[in-house]
Write a protein that holds these residues in place. Structure first.
Motif, mmCIF file in Angstrom:
data_model
loop_
_atom_site.group_PDB
_atom_site.id
_atom_site.type_symbol
_atom_site.label_atom_id
_atom_site.label_comp_id
_atom_site.label_asym_id
_atom_site.label_seq_id
_atom_site.Cartn_x
_atom_site.Cartn_y
_atom_site.Cartn_z
ATOM 1 N N THR A 126 0.855 -1.191 0.000
ATOM 2 C CA THR A 126 0.000 0.000 0.000
ATOM 3 C C THR A 126 0.890 1.240 0.000
ATOM 4 N N ALA A 127 0.432 2.276 -0.712
ATOM 5 C CA ALA A 127 1.201 3.511 -0.806
ATOM 6 C C ALA A 127 0.345 4.557 -1.505
ATOM 7 N N SER A 128 0.826 5.801 -1.503
ATOM 8 C CA SER A 128 0.226 6.803 -2.358
ATOM 9 C C SER A 128 0.421 6.370 -3.806
ATOM 10 N N LEU A 129 -0.620 6.463 -4.618
ATOM 11 C CA LEU A 129 -0.524 5.957 -5.990
ATOM 12 C C LEU A 129 0.463 6.745 -6.849
ATOM 13 N N ARG A 130 0.861 7.938 -6.413
ATOM 14 C CA ARG A 130 1.886 8.676 -7.185
ATOM 15 C C ARG A 130 3.242 7.965 -7.126
ATOM 16 N N ASN A 131 3.394 7.048 -6.166
ATOM 17 C CA ASN A 131 4.640 6.288 -6.051
ATOM 18 C C ASN A 131 4.530 4.880 -6.628
ATOM 19 N N ALA A 132 3.392 4.583 -7.268
ATOM 20 C CA ALA A 132 3.137 3.214 -7.719
ATOM 21 C C ALA A 132 4.175 2.724 -8.729
ATOM 22 N N ASP A 133 4.521 3.566 -9.710
ATOM 23 C CA ASP A 133 5.478 3.129 -10.732
ATOM 24 C C ASP A 133 6.834 2.795 -10.119
ATOM 25 N N TRP A 134 7.278 3.615 -9.180
ATOM 26 C CA TRP A 134 8.570 3.371 -8.535
ATOM 27 C C TRP A 134 8.540 2.065 -7.735
ATOM 28 N N LEU A 135 7.458 1.819 -7.025
ATOM 29 C CA LEU A 135 7.367 0.605 -6.208
ATOM 30 C C LEU A 135 7.279 -0.649 -7.078
ATOM 31 N N ARG A 136 6.616 -0.538 -8.232
ATOM 32 C CA ARG A 136 6.617 -1.670 -9.171
ATOM 33 C C ARG A 136 8.034 -1.898 -9.712
ATOM 34 N N HIS A 137 8.750 -0.803 -9.943
ATOM 35 C CA HIS A 137 10.139 -0.906 -10.394
ATOM 36 C C HIS A 137 10.997 -1.637 -9.357
ATOM 37 N N LEU A 138 10.677 -1.440 -8.073
ATOM 38 C CA LEU A 138 11.423 -2.108 -7.011
ATOM 39 C C LEU A 138 11.044 -3.577 -6.873
ATOM 40 N N GLY A 139 9.838 -3.937 -7.368
ATOM 41 C CA GLY A 139 9.458 -5.339 -7.293
ATOM 42 C C GLY A 139 8.042 -5.628 -6.839
ATOM 43 N N ALA A 140 7.296 -4.594 -6.437
ATOM 44 C CA ALA A 140 5.908 -4.828 -6.041
ATOM 45 C C ALA A 140 5.088 -5.271 -7.248
ATOM 46 N N THR A 141 4.249 -6.282 -7.066
ATOM 47 C CA THR A 141 3.381 -6.720 -8.160
ATOM 48 C C THR A 141 2.037 -6.010 -8.124
ATOM 49 N N HIS A 142 1.623 -5.542 -6.963
ATOM 50 C CA HIS A 142 0.350 -4.832 -6.816
ATOM 51 C C HIS A 142 0.549 -3.679 -5.840
ATOM 52 N N VAL A 143 0.155 -2.466 -6.256
ATOM 53 C CA VAL A 143 0.227 -1.289 -5.391
ATOM 54 C C VAL A 143 -1.192 -0.780 -5.178
ATOM 55 N N LEU A 144 -1.650 -0.798 -3.936
ATOM 56 C CA LEU A 144 -2.999 -0.383 -3.595
ATOM 57 C C LEU A 144 -2.973 0.973 -2.902
ATOM 58 N N ASP A 145 -3.981 1.769 -3.157
ATOM 59 C CA ASP A 145 -4.061 3.127 -2.623
ATOM 60 C C ASP A 145 -4.170 3.096 -1.102
ATOM 61 N N ARG A 146 -3.202 3.721 -0.435
ATOM 62 C CA ARG A 146 -3.199 3.724 1.024
ATOM 63 C C ARG A 146 -4.380 4.506 1.603
ATOM 64 N N ASN A 147 -5.020 5.342 0.766
ATOM 65 C CA ASN A 147 -6.142 6.141 1.245
ATOM 66 C C ASN A 147 -7.469 5.387 1.241
ATOM 67 N N LEU A 148 -7.466 4.154 0.707
ATOM 68 C CA LEU A 148 -8.677 3.345 0.786
ATOM 69 C C LEU A 148 -8.975 2.992 2.234
ATOM 70 N N SER A 149 -10.237 2.804 2.544
ATOM 71 C CA SER A 149 -10.615 2.396 3.895
ATOM 72 C C SER A 149 -10.111 0.975 4.153
ATOM 73 N N PRO A 150 -9.966 0.570 5.415
ATOM 74 C CA PRO A 150 -9.566 -0.810 5.698
ATOM 75 C C PRO A 150 -10.480 -1.835 5.020
ATOM 76 N N GLU A 151 -11.767 -1.547 4.974
ATOM 77 C CA GLU A 151 -12.711 -2.473 4.336
ATOM 78 C C GLU A 151 -12.449 -2.574 2.833
ATOM 79 N N GLU A 152 -12.154 -1.424 2.199
ATOM 80 C CA GLU A 152 -11.871 -1.426 0.764
ATOM 81 C C GLU A 152 -10.547 -2.133 0.461
#
Length: 281
Positions: A126-152
């Motif tokens: 989970t992270a801010s989606l503006r950092n999604a490309d960088w985190l995928r570059h590091l190896g994350a396969t899925h980046v989810l918006d940290r601002n989503l509610s716990p239920e989401e």
């Protein structure tokens, strides 16, 4: 005795203050390091705010230090004077991983890369989606918006995989992420978080564990792993298999650490704040 400037935490949950400290004389097998860069860590403000990990005050904190070898103690032969080194000072505690909450932080970025190098798949963070490309570059396969509610977030993770997790690493450590992580654990699973355990007591069951994790490669049970990691770190960096954080140098040496920690506490994203103690007035 020669002295140096130092930034002290004066008392438990107290204020930081600039002072002086004697320059250490290295003993047998030890080296003295001239510190030139200090990486600011959430652990610094957590210790100040919550009064954890440190028992004796006044205390000099610091988790990420880099500099050059200034002096060698008797029998210290591995390093040479003037050699550049990186160290993690000794405090105490343990390390673990899988779903990574707070992937854009320095600890989260390191965890994602180590998981990739260890062959984990998928790597969900989970992270801010503006950092999604960088985190995928590091190896994350899925980046989810940290601002989503716990239920989401729970629903999004269940869409990625219906399986529950045996290990979860919470690099955010917030109340919401710890409780969500605990819900996602399989029977027999373990969650490590970088802040004190905040899982609601009514959720706790005997076959799921959660604990406050502090990774210290100097304690006996972590030394083998720590030695292996640091022995290979230079090659991993040179080969770009492990990528360093984006860095922002804060001004004013040791004095600049105090406002920078407040900024870190408020939240910085995808950047490591670093201070240069030698620039103190």
């Amino acid at each position: 005795m020669p002295e140096q400037k130092a930034l002290y935490l004066a008392e438990k949950q107290g204020a930081f203050a600039l002072g002086t400290a004697p320059i250490y004389k290295p003993g047998p097998g030890e080296i003295l390091i001239r510190v030139e860069s200090v990486g600011l860590s959430p652990g610094d403000w957590v210790i100040q705010d919550l009064g954890v990990l440190v028992e004796t005050y006044p205390a000099i904190l610091g988790f990420d230090l880099a500099g050059t070898v200034e002096e060698l103690g008797e029998g210290a032969t591995r390093f040479k004077k003037g050699e550049r080194v990186y160290v993690i000072p000794h405090l105490t505690r343990n390390f673990i991983q899988l779903v990574v909450f707070g992937g854009a932080g320095s600890v989260g970025q390191a965890a994602i890369q180590l998981l990739k190098l260890s062959g984990f798949d998928p790597i969900i963070t989970t992270a801010s989606l503006r950092n999604a490309d960088w985190l995928r570059h590091l190896g994350a396969t899925h980046v989810l918006d940290r601002n989503l509610s716990p239920e989401e977030l729970h629903a999004e993770i269940r869409n990625i995989t219906p399986e529950y997790f045996t290990t979860i690493f919470d690099a955010a450590g917030a109340l919401e992420t710890q409780n969500l992580g605990y819900d996602l654990l399989a029977s027999g699973g373990t969650m490590a978080a970088v802040h004190p355990d905040a899982v609601k007591p009514e959720k706790k069951v005997e076959d799921k564990k959660s604990f406050f994790m502090f990774a210290d490669p100097n304690i006996p049970q972590n030394r083998k792993l720590g030695n292996s990691l640091f022995a290979n770190l230079t090659e991993l960096l040179e080969n770009r298999d492990f990528k360093p954080n984006h860095v922002e140098v804060v001004p004013n040496g040791l004095e600049g650490i105090i406002p920078a920690l407040e900024r870190l506490k408020s939240g910085v994203s995808c950047v490591k704040l670093v201070a240069h103690p030698q620039e103190s007035a």
